[in-house]
Scaffold this active site. Structure first.
Site, PDB file in Angstrom:
ATOM      1  N   SER A   1      -8.293  -2.536  -3.465  1.00  0.00           N
ATOM      2  CA  SER A   1      -8.970  -1.239  -3.459  1.00  0.00           C
ATOM      3  C   SER A   1     -10.013  -1.145  -4.567  1.00  0.00           C
ATOM      4  O   SER A   1     -11.150  -0.738  -4.333  1.00  0.00           O
ATOM      5  CB  SER A   1      -7.949  -0.108  -3.605  1.00  0.00           C
ATOM      6  OG  SER A   1      -7.152  -0.013  -2.444  1.00  0.00           O
TER       7      SER A   1
ATOM      8  N   GLN B   1      -0.824   2.243  -6.207  1.00  0.00           N
ATOM      9  CA  GLN B   1      -2.270   2.453  -6.105  1.00  0.00           C
ATOM     10  C   GLN B   1      -3.018   1.969  -7.343  1.00  0.00           C
ATOM     11  O   GLN B   1      -4.103   1.409  -7.245  1.00  0.00           O
ATOM     12  CB  GLN B   1      -2.565   3.936  -5.863  1.00  0.00           C
ATOM     13  CG  GLN B   1      -2.257   4.379  -4.447  1.00  0.00           C
ATOM     14  CD  GLN B   1      -2.569   5.847  -4.221  1.00  0.00           C
ATOM     15  OE1 GLN B   1      -2.831   6.585  -5.159  1.00  0.00           O
ATOM     16  NE2 GLN B   1      -2.531   6.282  -2.975  1.00  0.00           N
TER      17      GLN B   1
ATOM     18  N   ARG C   1       0.852  -1.192   0.000  1.00  0.00           N
ATOM     19  CA  ARG C   1       0.000   0.000   0.000  1.00  0.00           C
ATOM     20  C   ARG C   1       0.886   1.238   0.000  1.00  0.00           C
ATOM     21  O   ARG C   1       1.058   1.916   1.020  1.00  0.00           O
ATOM     22  CB  ARG C   1      -0.943  -0.039   1.186  1.00  0.00           C
ATOM     23  CG  ARG C   1      -1.999  -1.134   1.017  1.00  0.00           C
ATOM     24  CD  ARG C   1      -3.287  -0.802   1.719  1.00  0.00           C
ATOM     25  NE  ARG C   1      -4.396  -1.494   1.101  1.00  0.00           N
ATOM     26  CZ  ARG C   1      -5.637  -1.452   1.561  1.00  0.00           C
ATOM     27  NH1 ARG C   1      -5.917  -0.751   2.629  1.00  0.00           N
ATOM     28  NH2 ARG C   1      -6.607  -2.105   0.949  1.00  0.00           N
TER      29      ARG C   1
ATOM     30  N   TYR D   1      -3.509  -1.584   7.416  1.00  0.00           N
ATOM     31  CA  TYR D   1      -4.621  -2.487   7.689  1.00  0.00           C
ATOM     32  C   TYR D   1      -4.929  -2.477   9.188  1.00  0.00           C
ATOM     33  O   TYR D   1      -4.078  -2.154  10.020  1.00  0.00           O
ATOM     34  CB  TYR D   1      -4.284  -3.919   7.269  1.00  0.00           C
ATOM     35  CG  TYR D   1      -4.057  -4.093   5.792  1.00  0.00           C
ATOM     36  CD1 TYR D   1      -5.128  -4.266   4.923  1.00  0.00           C
ATOM     37  CD2 TYR D   1      -2.778  -4.080   5.255  1.00  0.00           C
ATOM     38  CE1 TYR D   1      -4.932  -4.425   3.562  1.00  0.00           C
ATOM     39  CE2 TYR D   1      -2.571  -4.233   3.891  1.00  0.00           C
ATOM     40  CZ  TYR D   1      -3.649  -4.408   3.056  1.00  0.00           C
ATOM     41  OH  TYR D   1      -3.442  -4.560   1.709  1.00  0.00           O
TER      42      TYR D   1
ATOM     43  N   ASP E   1      -3.598  -1.957  -7.263  1.00  0.00           N
ATOM     44  CA  ASP E   1      -4.178  -2.532  -6.044  1.00  0.00           C
ATOM     45  C   ASP E   1      -5.566  -3.124  -6.307  1.00  0.00           C
ATOM     46  O   ASP E   1      -6.566  -2.407  -6.340  1.00  0.00           O
ATOM     47  CB  ASP E   1      -4.252  -1.436  -4.976  1.00  0.00           C
ATOM     48  CG  ASP E   1      -4.699  -1.946  -3.620  1.00  0.00           C
ATOM     49  OD1 ASP E   1      -5.033  -3.141  -3.508  1.00  0.00           O
ATOM     50  OD2 ASP E   1      -4.707  -1.144  -2.674  1.00  0.00           O
TER      51      ASP E   1
END
Length: 375
Positions: A133, A127, A122, A228, A130
């Site tokens: 997400s 991004q 992360r 997390y 991912d």
């Protein structure tokens, strides 16, 4: 280089790991693509769409896997697919590695190089790669739509000549990507939205979306370095449960999203708490595959416990394949771009790259991820 895209065989899975528009991008890079017939059908992509994009259509899974350099899937290969795999092939998929450690050893013994996309670091650079997400965003939206479709009452306030219909009250447990999207969706539909999370720093995000944050005061830190949530203390669990219990007494629908990587889902709602909810209440438990946040949840099933309808579904993104597949496909493409050697037309695995280090489970038949050495 040849990429293989087999049809997903996991029960209820409708997504596909490569879409026709992404096939065109691979072809432009000099990469060949084989797609199993029907692989994209549930996502709205026909064999004709793939052919026109430049893919070679294969009739069987065996033919699709054959001679492939890399295999792109939504989920890691099932045992029934193992006979089609050959040493040296690279597999990119969601391996659910932290809860399926034994399978990693199997893949290593098969001589595979495996990348667990769900372990993507992360960091800002990752991004666009991912999958958690992109897919969780859709899942959070779908969870609210699913909950509302099971309610016997309207969600927004409605003022009529015959009287006023009060707005529904929603409770979202867990304010990660899925939870935040659930808050936003419930708010757009006109609900009064409350949310709870073990990380007090998400309060601002919840409130920016129009939600009201159920705050439990604590000096403890319940967030990992990777962003997390991690397991809470017994004292905090008790305080949080009391706050949630109070809110549930006036909640019409709830969405639970709380997960702890590699551990069973935390139990946030008990049967006793369910009995205090208003009649006709609905809960979507998005953590059902790891035990559920709600006592009585059954994965992939709808049950009624103490008068509350509980829907256990950890794969809600699969209910929106036309939106989910393109995002998943772009996530993989963005990752492949970072390791593709255009001059030699092959993948270059640089283990100094944190993207490779963070996702590679096994390489040429050996387990290499530090979290799984000694499995």
């Amino acid at each position: 280089m040849l990429i293989a895209v087999p049809k997903e065989i996991k029960n209820g899975e409708t997504r596909v790991a490569v879409t026709p528009d992404i096939v065109k991008k691979y072809k432009y890079m000099g990469i060949e693509v084989s797609v199993q017939s029907g692989a994209g059908e549930a996502s709205g992509f026909s064999d004709k769409d793939y052919r026109e994009a430049g893919a070679d259509i294969k009739q069987t899974a065996e033919d699709t896997y054959k001679k492939a350099t890399a295999i792109f899937k939504i989920w890691a290969p099932e045992p029934s697919e193992e006979p089609y795999l050959t040493p040296g092939q690279a597999v990119f998929a969601n391996f659910q590695a932290l809860t399926n450690r034994g399978r990693i050893e199997t893949f290593a013994h098969l001589g595979l190089t495996c990348f667990a996309l769900e372990l993507m670091p992360r960091i800002s650079r990752a991004q666009s790669m991912d999958i958690l997400s992109s897919q969780s965003n859709l899942a959070g939206y779908k969870a609210v739509i699913e909950a509302v479709s099971h309610l016997s009452s309207a969600v927004p306030m409605m003022m009529t000549a015959a009287g006023t219909v009060a707005p529904a009250k929603a409770l979202i447990l867990g304010a990660g990507v899925a939870g935040l999207q659930a808050i936003a969706t419930a708010k757009r539909l006109g609900a009064i939205v409350y949310a709870s999370d073990v990380r007090p720093q998400v309060k601002e995000q919840v409130e920016s979306l129009g939600g009201k944050f159920l705050e439990v005061k604590s000096d403890e830190n319940f967030e990992t370095a990777g962003g997390y949530a991690k397991e809470t203390s017994a004292d905090y669990k008790q305080k949080q449960q009391e706050a949630v219990a109070r809110q549930l007494t006036q909640t019409n629908f709830a969405v639970t999203t709380a997960l702890i990587p590699g551990l069973p889902a935390p139990r946030l709602i008990t049967k006793a708490m369910l009995s205090e909810m208003p009649a006709g209440s609905v809960i979507i438990d998005m953590a059902s595959s790891t035990g559920g946040n709600v006592e009585g949840t059954e994965d992939d099933k709808t049950v009624i416990v103490n008068g509350v309808t509980i829907i256990g579904n950890s794969n809600l993104a699969a209910a929106l394949p036309a939106s989910a597949s393109p995002l998943f496909a772009k996530n993989i493409f963005n990752f492949i771009e970072t390791m593709y050697d255009k001059e030699n037309k092959k993948l270059n695995y640089n283990f100094e790259d944190e993207l490779i280090k963070g996702t590679c489970l096994c390489f040429d038949g050996k387990i290499v991820h530090p979290s799984f050495l000694g499995v």
